[in-house]
Design a protein around this motif. Structure first.
Motif, PDB file in Angstrom:
ATOM      1  N   THR A 285       0.858  -1.188   0.000  1.00 42.80           N
ATOM      2  CA  THR A 285       0.000   0.000   0.000  1.00 42.80           C
ATOM      3  C   THR A 285       0.896   1.241   0.000  1.00 42.80           C
ATOM      4  OG1 THR A 285      -0.075   0.255   2.396  1.00 42.80           O
ATOM      5  CG2 THR A 285      -1.722  -1.215   1.418  1.00 42.80           C
ATOM      6  N   PRO A 286       0.372   2.386  -0.406  1.00 43.68           N
ATOM      7  CA  PRO A 286       1.177   3.616  -0.358  1.00 43.68           C
ATOM      8  C   PRO A 286       1.733   3.899   1.040  1.00 43.68           C
ATOM      9  CG  PRO A 286      -0.809   3.977  -1.654  1.00 43.68           C
ATOM     10  CD  PRO A 286      -0.929   2.600  -1.055  1.00 43.68           C
ATOM     11  N   ALA A 287       0.924   3.651   2.085  1.00 42.07           N
ATOM     12  CA  ALA A 287       1.405   3.911   3.450  1.00 42.07           C
ATOM     13  C   ALA A 287       2.533   2.948   3.826  1.00 42.07           C
ATOM     14  CB  ALA A 287       0.256   3.795   4.449  1.00 42.07           C
ATOM     15  N   GLU A 288       2.427   1.693   3.381  1.00 45.11           N
ATOM     16  CA  GLU A 288       3.512   0.738   3.658  1.00 45.11           C
ATOM     17  C   GLU A 288       4.795   1.171   2.953  1.00 45.11           C
ATOM     18  OE1 GLU A 288       1.818  -3.734   4.374  1.00 45.11           O
ATOM     19  OE2 GLU A 288       1.517  -2.915   2.372  1.00 45.11           O
ATOM     20  N   LEU A 289       4.674   1.622   1.722  1.00 48.43           N
ATOM     21  CA  LEU A 289       5.854   2.070   0.993  1.00 48.43           C
ATOM     22  C   LEU A 289       6.456   3.306   1.671  1.00 48.43           C
ATOM     23  CD1 LEU A 289       7.762   1.753  -1.347  1.00 48.43           C
ATOM     24  CD2 LEU A 289       6.095   2.870  -2.847  1.00 48.43           C
ATOM     25  N   GLY A 290       5.588   4.199   2.143  1.00 49.66           N
ATOM     26  CA  GLY A 290       6.063   5.353   2.896  1.00 49.66           C
ATOM     27  C   GLY A 290       6.815   4.915   4.145  1.00 49.66           C
ATOM     28  N   GLY A 291       6.310   3.868   4.814  1.00 51.11           N
ATOM     29  CA  GLY A 291       6.963   3.334   6.005  1.00 51.11           C
ATOM     30  C   GLY A 291       8.319   2.728   5.702  1.00 51.11           C
ATOM     31  N   LEU A 292       8.420   2.062   4.556  1.00 49.53           N
ATOM     32  CA  LEU A 292       9.701   1.468   4.132  1.00 49.53           C
ATOM     33  C   LEU A 292      10.742   2.559   3.913  1.00 49.53           C
ATOM     34  CD1 LEU A 292       9.179  -1.217   1.357  1.00 49.53           C
ATOM     35  CD2 LEU A 292      10.097  -1.531   3.653  1.00 49.53           C
ATOM     36  N   ILE A 293      10.317   3.629   3.253  1.00 49.54           N
ATOM     37  CA  ILE A 293      11.238   4.745   2.984  1.00 49.54           C
ATOM     38  C   ILE A 293      11.630   5.401   4.307  1.00 49.54           C
ATOM     39  CG2 ILE A 293      11.459   6.991   1.822  1.00 49.54           C
ATOM     40  CD1 ILE A 293       9.440   5.747  -0.303  1.00 49.54           C
ATOM     41  N   ASN A 363      -0.929   7.577   9.460  1.00 50.59           N
ATOM     42  CA  ASN A 363      -1.701   6.360   9.687  1.00 50.59           C
ATOM     43  C   ASN A 363      -1.442   5.839  11.099  1.00 50.59           C
ATOM     44  OD1 ASN A 363      -2.591   3.644   9.730  1.00 50.59           O
ATOM     45  ND2 ASN A 363      -2.397   3.527   7.510  1.00 50.59           N
ATOM     46  N   GLU A 364      -2.402   6.059  11.979  1.00 50.14           N
ATOM     47  CA  GLU A 364      -2.144   5.762  13.386  1.00 50.14           C
ATOM     48  C   GLU A 364      -2.095   4.281  13.712  1.00 50.14           C
ATOM     49  OE1 GLU A 364      -4.769   8.188  15.720  1.00 50.14           O
ATOM     50  OE2 GLU A 364      -3.793   9.993  14.943  1.00 50.14           O
ATOM     51  N   THR A 365      -2.677   3.443  12.864  1.00 47.07           N
ATOM     52  CA  THR A 365      -2.545   2.016  13.159  1.00 47.07           C
ATOM     53  C   THR A 365      -1.235   1.457  12.612  1.00 47.07           C
ATOM     54  OG1 THR A 365      -3.818   1.446  11.181  1.00 47.07           O
ATOM     55  CG2 THR A 365      -5.029   1.514  13.247  1.00 47.07           C
ATOM     56  N   LEU A 366      -0.613   2.157  11.673  1.00 48.98           N
ATOM     57  CA  LEU A 366       0.614   1.630  11.063  1.00 48.98           C
ATOM     58  C   LEU A 366       1.879   2.292  11.604  1.00 48.98           C
ATOM     59  CD1 LEU A 366       1.816  -0.284   9.020  1.00 48.98           C
ATOM     60  CD2 LEU A 366       1.429   1.420   7.229  1.00 48.98           C
ATOM     61  N   CYS A 367       1.817   3.572  11.875  1.00 50.70           N
ATOM     62  CA  CYS A 367       3.018   4.294  12.313  1.00 50.70           C
ATOM     63  C   CYS A 367       3.024   4.416  13.833  1.00 50.70           C
ATOM     64  CB  CYS A 367       3.054   5.682  11.672  1.00 50.70           C
ATOM     65  SG  CYS A 367       4.475   6.660  12.199  1.00 50.70           S
ATOM     66  N   TYR A 368       4.100   3.964  14.434  1.00 53.66           N
ATOM     67  CA  TYR A 368       4.266   4.083  15.885  1.00 53.66           C
ATOM     68  C   TYR A 368       5.235   5.242  16.130  1.00 53.66           C
ATOM     69  CZ  TYR A 368       5.936   2.779  20.572  1.00 53.66           C
ATOM     70  OH  TYR A 368       6.320   2.792  21.888  1.00 53.66           O
ATOM     71  N   LYS A 369       4.653   6.419  16.267  1.00 53.82           N
ATOM     72  CA  LYS A 369       5.452   7.647  16.331  1.00 53.82           C
ATOM     73  C   LYS A 369       6.419   7.681  17.506  1.00 53.82           C
ATOM     74  CE  LYS A 369       2.782  10.993  13.754  1.00 53.82           C
ATOM     75  NZ  LYS A 369       2.490  12.408  13.623  1.00 53.82           N
ATOM     76  N   GLU A 370       5.986   7.168  18.663  1.00 49.78           N
ATOM     77  CA  GLU A 370       6.864   7.163  19.839  1.00 49.78           C
ATOM     78  C   GLU A 370       8.145   6.388  19.548  1.00 49.78           C
ATOM     79  OE1 GLU A 370       7.377   8.907  22.440  1.00 49.78           O
ATOM     80  OE2 GLU A 370       5.649   9.935  21.578  1.00 49.78           O
ATOM     81  N   GLY A 371       7.999   5.288  18.814  1.00 51.25           N
ATOM     82  CA  GLY A 371       9.163   4.478  18.451  1.00 51.25           C
ATOM     83  C   GLY A 371      10.094   5.256  17.535  1.00 51.25           C
ATOM     84  N   TRP A 372       9.520   5.884  16.525  1.00 53.10           N
ATOM     85  CA  TRP A 372      10.307   6.675  15.573  1.00 53.10           C
ATOM     86  C   TRP A 372      11.050   7.786  16.318  1.00 53.10           C
ATOM     87  CZ3 TRP A 372       8.061   8.412  10.156  1.00 53.10           C
ATOM     88  CH2 TRP A 372       9.044   9.133   9.446  1.00 53.10           C
ATOM     89  N   ARG A 373      10.311   8.484  17.183  1.00 55.18           N
ATOM     90  CA  ARG A 373      10.897   9.592  17.937  1.00 55.18           C
ATOM     91  C   ARG A 373      12.065   9.112  18.805  1.00 55.18           C
ATOM     92  NH1 ARG A 373       5.910  11.754  19.758  1.00 55.18           N
ATOM     93  NH2 ARG A 373       5.650  12.668  17.695  1.00 55.18           N
ATOM     94  N   ALA A 374      11.848   8.012  19.531  1.00 57.56           N
ATOM     95  CA  ALA A 374      12.891   7.482  20.424  1.00 57.56           C
ATOM     96  C   ALA A 374      14.111   7.044  19.614  1.00 57.56           C
ATOM     97  CB  ALA A 374      12.346   6.312  21.238  1.00 57.56           C
TER      98      ALA A 374
END
Ligand SMILES: [Zn+2]
Length: 389
Positions: A285-293, A363-374
């Protein structure tokens, strides 16, 4: 005894508090159909530059003169294809997966839950902290005074793992059901992933290199994964990690920061080596590809920052930093590009790519922002030497 501040060179990215989440798009997981509505298939063209030495072990030893270093030594070999050093596709995929796991609500993946560790009254011989040894049953404490440190089992408590239990594709039901975001994209036991790399090949010449020695690449100690308690009785006592601190991320460690008695010579790719690879994706999906990048560490959003991409061995001592540059992104279009010989990949502009990354971050179910931030924050910290050695 005077209190001594110990050195610090890593921390933990917290696990998503709500446990692992579902993959965003169960229909996209299989390979039986391509290019469903709203799904993307193609590849990223990437260049990688070593900003520290890179060592991806081949598991064999080689003579130093055979790998372009001064004669007369035996070195730990580096992965090679037709004589040329490469960063293998599997290492790149593993590195990307571990980053993707940190920035999505994913499972723990394949983790070690048991180990044996030495303990001793003599702190230099002990792997376990003194405080814990003092709480051990007296018969174990007696053994700790001996000349040869005994070993004890360290295990992660099952309840500590449960919310992030490694996924297993269902055998009875649809194999895709119940997979976390990382397993759904990168694959799980018995289920192929939808992303894969080519081996990264060196572009041009490898810069000249001297010999490189580092301390032995030991396994991380399981007892550091979280707070410990003793479980069982007498000789049956085991050490339990009762809670997981998270996924390990290293500070910005430079080679030479960590005082080590270097005695393992390595074959490696020196700083400045440039490599080229492709990251293929199918039916995402576009969001998954965004997550990969995003997992490549190369993008930032309004509130989230970049982080380094690292591969191979010696991460605790400062090896394995790659600077990733996205040269281009290409999509296959049409009904079934894998059968059509004339399928032409279409380049995608920056704006579209940015849009996919934003779709991921939103995408709040796909992106775990706290993890990214940490992850961004921890990997930006400098190595902290201990006081008094
Ligand atoms: Zn999983």
């Amino acid at each position: 005894m005077s209190p001594r501040k110990s050195p610090e060179w890593y921390d933990f990215v917290p696990l998503p508090p709500g446990g692992k989440g579902p993959a965003p798009d169960p229909e996209g997981v299989t390979h039986d159909r391509y290019l469903q509505e709203g799904h993307l298939t193609g590849y990223l063209e990437l260049t990688l530059e070593a900003v520290s030495p890179i060592h991806v072990g081949s598991g064999v030893v080689e003579l130093s003169e055979d790998v372009g270093q001064v004669e007369g030594k035996v070195v730990k070999g580096m992965a090679r294809v037709r004589g040329q050093p490469v960063i293998p596709a599997t290492s790149l995929k593993g590195a990307l997966r571990s980053r993707y796991e940190m920035i999505t609500p994913s499972c723990l993946g394949p983790i070690r839950t048991r180990a044996v560790e030495r303990y001793s009254d003599n702190p230099r011989r002990s792997e376990l902290p003194r405080k814990l040894i003092r709480q051990m049953p007296s018969e174990l404490q007696r053994r700790a005074k001996g000349r040869y440190p005994p070993r004890i089992t360290v295990e992660v408590a099952p309840e500590a793992i449960r919310p992030w239990q490694p996924c297993r594709p269902s055998k009875k039901k649809d194999p895709r059901s119940g997979l976390c975001p990382a397993c759904a994209l990168f694959g799980a036991e018995g289920l192929q992933g939808r992303v894969w790399f080519d081996d990264a090949r060196v572009i041009g010449k490898i810069p000249s290199r001297g010999s490189l020695r580092i301390a032995s690449l030991y396994q991380p100690r399981l007892h550091r994964a979280g707070p410990l308690t003793l479980h069982g009785w007498g000789r049956r006592t085991v050490v339990r990690v009762r809670e997981l601190k998270g996924r390990k991320a290293y500070y910005r460690v430079q080679l030479g920061d960590v005082p080590t008695k270097g005695n393992v010579p390595l074959d490696y790719l020196p700083r400045g080596t440039r490599l080229r690879t492709r990251l293929h994706f199918r039916n995402v999906t576009p969001a998954e590809l965004g997550g990969l990048i995003a997992a490549l560490g190369i993008v930032k959003t309004r509130d989230l920052d970049r982080f380094p991409f690292r591969v191979g061995g010696g991460k605790p001592v400062g090896l394995g930093y790659l600077e990733v540059t996205l040269r281009g992104l290409y999509l296959f279009e049409g009904d079934d590009p894998w059968l059509a010989f004339d399928a032409q990949p279409r380049p995608v502009d920056r704006e579209t790519i940015t849009g996919w990354v934003e779709a991921f971050a939103r995408n709040e179910t796909l992106c775990y922002k706290e993890g990214w931030r940490a992850l961004s924050e921890i990997t930006r910290r400098d190595y902290q030497p201990g006081e008094g050695g």
